[in-house]
Motif scaffolding. Structure first.
Motif, short mmCIF file in Angstrom:
data_model
loop_
_atom_site.label_atom_id
_atom_site.label_comp_id
_atom_site.label_asym_id
_atom_site.label_seq_id
_atom_site.Cartn_x
_atom_site.Cartn_y
_atom_site.Cartn_z
N THR A 184 0.92 -1.19 -0.15
CA THR A 184 0.09 -0.56 0.40
C THR A 184 1.13 1.07 -0.37
O THR A 184 2.62 1.18 0.48
CB THR A 184 -1.30 0.02 1.54
OG1 THR A 184 0.12 -0.18 1.85
CG2 THR A 184 -1.97 -1.03 1.05
N THR A 188 -3.35 1.05 -7.74
CA THR A 188 -4.57 2.59 -7.76
C THR A 188 -4.12 3.37 -8.52
O THR A 188 -3.23 3.97 -8.90
CB THR A 188 -5.01 2.63 -6.64
OG1 THR A 188 -5.27 1.49 -5.91
CG2 THR A 188 -6.65 3.19 -6.42
N VAL A 202 -3.74 3.90 -0.36
CA VAL A 202 -4.28 2.80 -1.22
C VAL A 202 -3.09 1.50 -1.74
O VAL A 202 -2.18 1.41 -1.40
CB VAL A 202 -4.90 3.43 -2.49
CG1 VAL A 202 -5.61 4.43 -2.13
CG2 VAL A 202 -3.55 4.11 -3.25
N GLN A 206 -11.85 7.74 -3.37
CA GLN A 206 -11.89 7.70 -2.24
C GLN A 206 -11.99 8.76 -1.06
O GLN A 206 -12.16 8.37 -0.07
CB GLN A 206 -10.64 6.26 -1.68
CG GLN A 206 -10.47 5.92 0.00
CD GLN A 206 -9.35 4.64 0.05
OE1 GLN A 206 -8.84 3.54 -1.20
NE2 GLN A 206 -9.00 4.24 1.03
N VAL A 260 -4.81 9.13 2.61
CA VAL A 260 -5.60 8.17 2.15
C VAL A 260 -4.11 7.14 1.84
O VAL A 260 -3.70 6.75 1.08
CB VAL A 260 -6.68 7.83 1.11
CG1 VAL A 260 -7.47 9.21 1.06
CG2 VAL A 260 -6.16 8.51 -0.58
N VAL A 302 -8.19 6.68 -6.53
CA VAL A 302 -7.55 7.88 -5.51
C VAL A 302 -8.70 8.49 -5.05
O VAL A 302 -8.83 9.24 -4.05
CB VAL A 302 -6.00 7.69 -5.69
CG1 VAL A 302 -5.48 8.57 -3.95
CG2 VAL A 302 -4.78 6.58 -5.16
#
Length: 559
Positions: free
Chosen positions: A3, A20, A16, A28, A14, A25
């Motif tokens: 991640t 991603t 992820v 989210q 955040v 992103v």
């Protein structure tokens, strides 16, 4: 699965999975920040990843910062416009595959397009293209970036009749080429586009001259269309430049690269300069034809358009015809600094018309026209006051005044001077040199490169400093120059077909000094990517009287 931590502008951190997409992103981050008010009412069109413009599909592989790019920002506007050009090219390929569509100059909030067979765009074809573009928008098709081997990309551009893109490929030796793809149509990837056609809902395709104008919204109102306001003088410049480009056989960056690599660039430069000097000679002839009434020539244009050298070279052409031109600097007519209007930040606004002593200027002009002798003023920028210069002038039968400044086209500068005594010239650097078939060289970037090189050579400014002030410069142009360009009696295009190759030599190292933490980095990287596709041209080939010398140095003229 690994991640990564991403700092999303306006929403916070955040975490992820690595790989991603930037779009996921942002989604989210929006979900995690649902309790807070939305930062922008518009959907993002692209993203800044560590301050570099990237498509929403870009994968995130390492910790970074992300900032959404919205359509009501200058960068978002460019993404939107490029994407519209892409779907117009797609529609044209589907409807008239045998005809080659070319993008040309900006006119108002629109890009002029035409087919290179010079056949006019019929009403039926225009309607068919508009209808197909609407269908593409309603279908909300994905616009992807695909990677293909160099040979495969080359073959595609051959079979699709994209000759300018083919020429560009000759200066590229990357083993893989990125291409934009939608509904089976591919184009060279120059810069990010929107991820889906459904985001391109607001535009107009209208007939214009022998082609069509693809119009788009203003940055401030990204989902509203403004009324169209034509500027015929811009089209006249474009048509003249297009004719000149055909003479020189250089209508794109790739074509210029071919000439440079063939060893013929010196001859090319001489012809380009000769064509420009011929235009100045024709302008001088026109002034001579009206010399029984014309008392003052007013020259205006945006920043880095080459106004000063144009005025000096025009003066030489007038001398050839027996005139004695007298150059008057409008800067010497500034009001005392204590009377200078202030801008919104409380700083002296030297660009507004009210910063000049209009009454004093007009009285001196009228006195000169009446045969009187006047003493020109001299503005002392150190003290901020005007004083006598000791320079006295008068007009005889063969003398003519040349006033050069940003307000030259505005009749409020010379309200007491009869129209028949004035001849107004608009100067700008309106290149018609395209990057490839469907991607144009922005006129503002052309002038920005000139300004950047001149600022460094003569003012000691970094590229970062020039980029930082450019938006303010453009605001002044929109207020004080562009609204009056249509009133010009004569338009002069100062762009030289070869100069991007010369400017690249100076600008590239300056741009490399702008780093990711600087606010100006996205623009620096965009211009770096653009000039990376241009073959460098040695400055030693530039004639000493060239307009380009105003920016790179070594001019025979004194500034």
């Amino acid at each position: 699965m690994d991640t990564v931590s991403v700092n999303v502008d306006g929403y916070g951190e955040v975490a992820v999975p690595a790989g991603t997409s930037a779009e996921l992103v942002l989604e989210q981050a929006n979900i995690e920040a649902a309790s807070r008010p939305k930062k922008n009412a518009f959907p993002p069109l692209a993203v800044l990843i560590n301050n570099e413009l990237a498509p929403l599909s870009a994968p995130i592989g390492a910790p970074c910062s992300i900032k959404p790019v919205y359509p009501d920002s200058p960068m978002g506007t460019e993404v939107y416009r490029r994407s519209l050009c892409f779907i117009l090219a797609l529609a044209a390929r589907e409807i008239v595959p045998s005809r080659r569509l070319t993008v040309s100059m900006a006119i108002g909030n629109g890009y002029y397009h035409y087919f290179d067979d010079n056949e006019p765009v019929s009403a039926q074809l225009l309607e068919a293209l508009s209808r197909r573009m609407r269908e593409l928008v309603l279908s909300d098709l994905p616009i992807r970036i695909v990677t293909r081997a160099w040979e495969e990309a080359l073959e595609y551009f051959k079979t699709s009749n994209q000759s300018d893109t083919l020429a560009l490929m000759e200066y590229i030796n990357d083993p893989f080429i990125q291409m934009n793809e939608c509904n089976g149509f591919r184009d060279f990837h120059i810069a990010p586009l929107v991820p889906r056609t459904g985001l391109l809902s607001v535009w107009e395709l209208v007939p214009y001259r022998r082609g069509m104008l693809l119009r788009f919204p203003h940055t401030k109102t990204p989902y509203e269309m403004d009324p169209f306001s034509d500027v015929p003088v811009l089209y006249d410049i474009a048509e003249e430049y297009e004719h000149k480009a055909r003479i020189l056989n250089a209508e794109s960056v790739g074509a210029l690269n071919r000439i440079n690599q063939s060893g013929n660039i010196q001859d090319f430069i001489l012809v380009a300069e000769a064509l420009q000097n011929k235009k100045l000679a024709l302008i001088a002839d026109r002034i001579a034809e009206k010399s029984d009434k014309t008392k003052v020539v007013l020259i205006a244009g945006p920043s880095s358009s080459g106004k000063t050298t144009t005025a000096k070279k025009l003066a030489i052409q007038l001398k050839v015809l027996g005139f004695r031109p007298i150059h008057i600097e409008l800067d010497n007519y500034f009001v005392d600094r204590s009377r200078t209007p202030l801008d919104k930040d409380g700083k002296p606004d030297f660009e507004c018309l009210e910063a000049l002593d209009i009454e004093y200027l007009n009285q001196q002009l009228l006195d000169l026209f009446d045969g009187k002798e006047v003493e020109l003023p001299l503005y002392d920028f150190k003290s901020g006051t005007r004083k006598a210069s000791g320079r006295k002038i008068s007009l005889s039968n063969n003398e003519i005044l040349i006033l050069e400044g940003i307000h030259g086209l505005n009749d409020r500068l010379t309200p007491h001077i009869p129209a028949e005594n004035k001849l107004k010239i608009y100067v700008s650097a309106l290149t018609q040199l395209n990057i490839d078939d469907h991607n144009r060289v922005r006129t503002t970037d052309y002038r920005l490169l000139r300004r950047m090189v001149r600022d460094y050579n003569f003012r000691g400014h970094s590229a970062q400093a020039t980029l930082g002030m450019w938006s303010s410069v453009q605001r002044g142009e929109r207020l004080y120059i562009f609204p009056f360009q249509g009133s010009a009696d004569i338009a002069f295009n100062s762009a030289l077909d070869y100069e991007l190759g010369v400017l690249k030599v100076f600008a590239e190292p300056l741009l490399q000094a702008v780093k990711p933490q600087h606010d100006e980095y996205p623009d620096a990287r965009r211009i770096q990517a653009f000039i990376s596709r241009i073959s460098p041209i040695s400055p030693q080939y530039v004639p000493s009287d060239s307009i380009l010398r105003e920016f790179i140095g070594g001019s025979v003229f004194k500034y």
